[in-house]
Enzyme design. Structure first.
Site, PDB file in Angstrom:
ATOM      1  CD  GLN A  59      -7.164  -0.146   7.720  1.00 49.26           C
ATOM      2  OE1 GLN A  59      -7.873  -0.998   8.103  1.00 49.26           O
ATOM      3  NE2 GLN A  59      -6.048  -0.300   8.041  1.00 49.26           N
TER       4      GLN A  59
ATOM      5  CB  SER B 200      -2.180  -3.350   1.424  1.00 48.53           C
ATOM      6  OG  SER B 200      -1.090  -4.122   1.974  1.00 48.53           O
TER       7      SER B 200
ATOM      8  CB  CYS C  71       3.039   3.970  10.830  1.00 48.49           C
ATOM      9  SG  CYS C  71       2.108   2.925   9.849  1.00 48.49           S
TER      10      CYS C  71
ATOM     11  N   GLY D 139       0.687  -1.234  -0.057  1.00 50.45           N
ATOM     12  CA  GLY D 139      -0.135  -0.090   0.038  1.00 50.45           C
ATOM     13  C   GLY D 139       0.925   1.370  -0.035  1.00 50.45           C
ATOM     14  CB  SER D 140       3.815   2.094   1.733  1.00 47.12           C
ATOM     15  OG  SER D 140       3.132   2.176   3.038  1.00 47.12           O
TER      16      SER D 140
ATOM     17  CG  HIS E 220      -0.414  -6.589   5.131  1.00 43.99           C
ATOM     18  ND1 HIS E 220      -0.414  -6.225   6.310  1.00 43.99           N
ATOM     19  CD2 HIS E 220       0.228  -5.477   4.464  1.00 43.99           C
ATOM     20  CE1 HIS E 220      -0.035  -4.881   6.316  1.00 43.99           C
ATOM     21  NE2 HIS E 220       0.540  -4.530   5.439  1.00 43.99           N
TER      22      HIS E 220
ATOM     23  CG  ASN F 134      -4.764   3.861   9.289  1.00 43.19           C
ATOM     24  OD1 ASN F 134      -5.077   5.016   8.376  1.00 43.19           O
ATOM     25  ND2 ASN F 134      -3.667   4.029  10.122  1.00 43.19           N
TER      26      ASN F 134
ATOM     27  CB  THR G  37      11.990 -10.433 -10.852  1.00 47.34           C
ATOM     28  OG1 THR G  37      13.105 -10.329 -11.690  1.00 47.34           O
ATOM     29  CG2 THR G  37      11.248 -11.712 -11.284  1.00 47.34           C
TER      30      THR G  37
HETATM   31  C1  LIG Z   1      -1.600  -0.641   6.061  1.00 45.89           C
HETATM   32  C2  LIG Z   1      -1.872   0.730   5.173  1.00 45.89           C
HETATM   33  C3  LIG Z   1      -0.961   1.250   4.368  1.00 45.89           C
HETATM   34  C4  LIG Z   1       0.266   0.595   4.100  1.00 45.89           C
HETATM   35  O1  LIG Z   1       0.269  -0.481   3.487  1.00 45.89           O
HETATM   36  P1  LIG Z   1       1.567  -1.475   3.525  1.00 45.89           P
HETATM   37  O2  LIG Z   1       1.097  -2.487   2.465  1.00 45.89           O
HETATM   38  O3  LIG Z   1       1.711  -1.799   4.867  1.00 45.89           O
HETATM   39  O4  LIG Z   1       2.541  -0.643   2.935  1.00 45.89           O
HETATM   40  C5  LIG Z   1      -1.405   2.672   3.868  1.00 45.89           C
HETATM   41  N1  LIG Z   1      -2.518   3.136   4.035  1.00 45.89           N
HETATM   42  C6  LIG Z   1      -3.517   2.560   4.826  1.00 45.89           C
HETATM   43  C7  LIG Z   1      -4.775   3.212   5.135  1.00 45.89           C
HETATM   44  C8  LIG Z   1      -3.198   1.561   5.581  1.00 45.89           C
HETATM   45  O5  LIG Z   1      -3.964   0.804   6.283  1.00 45.89           O
END
Ligand SMILES: *Cc1c(COP(=O)(O)O)cnc(C)c1O
Length: 395
Positions: A179, A199, A324, A70-71, A201, A151, A237
């Protein structure tokens, strides 16, 4: 009893996601750019995953770019829009005060390069209106970036209405939907979303893999130079196993979206209702427009960190807010944005559920948390001053 209530930080991988991953670690491990048949099988898996993710979002396959999470997707979306804007002499961006740091820190970097950023006030209840966005857009605006759902406090923003405003004003619209995706309905076409980050996870897929959706015609610039992967927008890759697992997790989450949300919401509301009985506490975030799995309280007279440590001793894994900011002593920017003084912002507790959460676990949490809050308050000198009337209660 072990109770995992930190699903906004990350989720357990689903069986379907783990199973989808194994072939590409084990037997089909070739580089998807290779010309031999094993390489072609890996390439097919990649393109199947792309098509599946696109279908879940209401997008086209050639609008899906796989990233490291996500980042990275947030960074790439915002920096791309800034490049497009700068070429037209437009250097103003609209966002909210309670974005994730992946957005806020990218915007801070742009401010140093001469961009101006409007941070919309999210008010007491922690949300914005499309009208605020409309009022903030100027002739100079090159991008509106607002999260889909917060989040920390779980507010769900009026994304379809914001998308409509941006489309009408011909301003690019990006949403950090990390989220939201896999938890509530998201459709990039119906919601007029130009760019979207997600993202793996956060919906029972693996860590280290995400997606940037960019509407056809949006000129993405790459953050990582190298090979021609991802149509030359993201070199390196491809993480084939992770991508296959992300697609499987998203497919599963999308297929069961409504039933999972209903189940999780019922447990969430039970938890909110029970914790609301703790005196001098407040539920944060929008009551109505709220993620199915989010519970977020501030308890007066408590240090969030001590609360987390004690809860951990009882087997409850929770968070004070965003993963974070934990580890730093600064109060959460989200809680300051909704108007809490530092003292209250420090006493926060975020409990985030998933479809794997059981009623038994919620009952256990409801038994433990009020006791732990009372125990911490009993040890606090500030709390004693308040109960003796020497200091005022804030909540
Ligand atoms: C977790 C999160 C991210 C970051 O995602 P990553 O895959 O951990 O880099 C960005 N934005 C929100 C709102 C999140 O909850």
């Amino acid at each position: 009893m072990q109770v995992y209530l930190d699903n906004a930080a990350t989720t357990k991988m689903s069986r379907a996601a783990i199973d989808a991953m194994i072939p590409y670690l084990d037997s089909v491990y070739a580089n998807p750019s290779a010309l031999h048949s094993m390489g072609q099988r890996a390439k097919e898996a990649l393109e199947e995953a792309r098509a599946s993710v696109a279908a879940c979002l209401g997008a086209r396959s050639d609008e899906i770019y796989f990233t490291s999470g996500g980042s990275e997707a947030d960074n790439q979306a915002i920096l791309s829009a800034a490049m497009i804007g700068a070429r037209k002499g437009k250097k103003h961006i609209v966002t909210t005060a309670f974005e994730h740091h992946a957005v806020l820190h990218t915007l801070a970097k742009l401010e140093k390069q001469g961009f101006t950023v409007t941070y919309l006030d999210v008010g007491r209840k922690g949300n914005i209106t499309a009208q605020q966005v409309a009022d903030a857009i100027t002739e100079e605006t090159c991008l509106v970036t607002t999260m889909f759902a917060n989040n920390e406090i779980g507010s769900v923003l009026p994304i379809a209405e914001i998308g409509a405003v941006c489309r009408e004003r011909k301003v690019l619209f990006h949403t950090d939907a990390v989220q939201a995706v896999g938890h509530i309905p998201v459709n990039v076409g119906q919601m007029n979303i130009d760019m979207l980050s997600l993202s793996g996870h956060k919906f029972h897929g693996p860590k280290g893999v995400g997606v940037l959706y960019a509407r056809k015609g949006v000129a993405l610039s790459s953050l990582i130079e190298g090979g021609a992967q991802e149509r030359s927008r993201r070199a390196g890759t491809e993480n084939v196993a992770g991508i296959a697992a992300l697609a499987a997790a998203l497919r599963e989450a999308t297929d069961h979206l409504e039933e999972n949300a209903d189940k999780v919401k019922a447990l969430r509301d039970k938890l909110i209702c029970g914790l609301s009985h703790i005196p001098h506490s407040v539920l944060n975030g929008d009551r109505q427009y709220r993620l199915p799995g989010n519970v977020h309280f501030c308890f007066e007279g408590i240090e969030g960190e001590s609360l987390l440590l004690l809860l951990d001793e009882y087997g409850i894994e929770a968070s004070s807010g965003s993963a974070c900011t934990s580890g730093s002593l600064d109060p959460s920017h989200v809680l300051l944005a909704i108007g809490h003084p530092h003292e209250i912002a420090h006493g926060s507790l975020r409990l985030t559920l998933s479809e794997y959460t059981t009623e038994e676990e919620i009952d256990y949490a409801l038994d433990v948390i009020p006791q732990v809050v009372a125990r911490l308050r009993a040890m606090s000198p500030i709390w004693r001053d308040k109960t003796e009337g020497k200091k005022a209660f804030l909540l």
